[in-house]
Design a protein around this motif. Structure first.
Motif: not given
Length: 153
Positions: A69-70, A74-76, A88-89, A103-107
């Motif tokens: 990320g960044n 990201w959008a589900f 959630g995220r 960053s790392l986006l964790v969904f």
């Protein structure tokens, strides 16, 4: 091999201890299950070998998608996803863990309650800001995981 080792091997083969099922269960059951984790390397969108990249997911196990990320946000995409629900995220600050990202986006996701063994599904996320370092694995900012549900009772 010693006589004892040979006897143990033959005993195990005779009782089926060494036999494997196609999908052996994880110890601890579903309540202690580790999540299935998917990253940018699992993306099948725009790949000619996508047919061979279908994941197998056990019913009742948690799912996680981890994407860089960044600048990418990201959008589900529920309308482009099947047999999966968004939970959630979380964002983990990790500058340049992947070149050009911050960053790392964790969904967190889960299989839909109506998903049954043999059902196929897909998880879809999109972004309009893919760093150059990820353009090859996430072309066009579309991330898709395809899967088949199993229920090995």
């Amino acid at each position: 091999m010693t006589r004892f080792g040979l006897a143990l091997l033959l005993a195990c083969l005779g009782t089926g201890i060494l036999a494997e099922t196609q999908y052996p269960p994880w110890s601890g059951g579903v309540t202690a299950a580790r999540p299935y984790i998917f990253t940018q390397q699992h993306n099948v969108e725009h790949r000619p070998d996508a047919e061979g990249l279908v994941q197998v997911i056990r019913k009742g196990y948690p799912l996680q998608v981890q994407l860089p990320g960044n600048p990418a946000i990201w959008a589900f995409r529920a309308e482009a996803s099947e047999n999966v629900a968004y939970r959630g995220r979380t964002m983990v600050y990790s500058p340049n863990r992947i070149l050009g990202t911050e960053s790392l986006l964790v969904f967190d996701l889960e299989l839909s309650p109506e998903a049954r063994a043999g059902d196929e599904g897909r998880i879809t996320f999109t972004t309009d800001r893919v760093p150059n370092s990820l353009d090859r694995v996430i072309p066009g900012g579309v991330f898709v995981v395809r899967f088949t549900v199993i229920d090995p009772s």
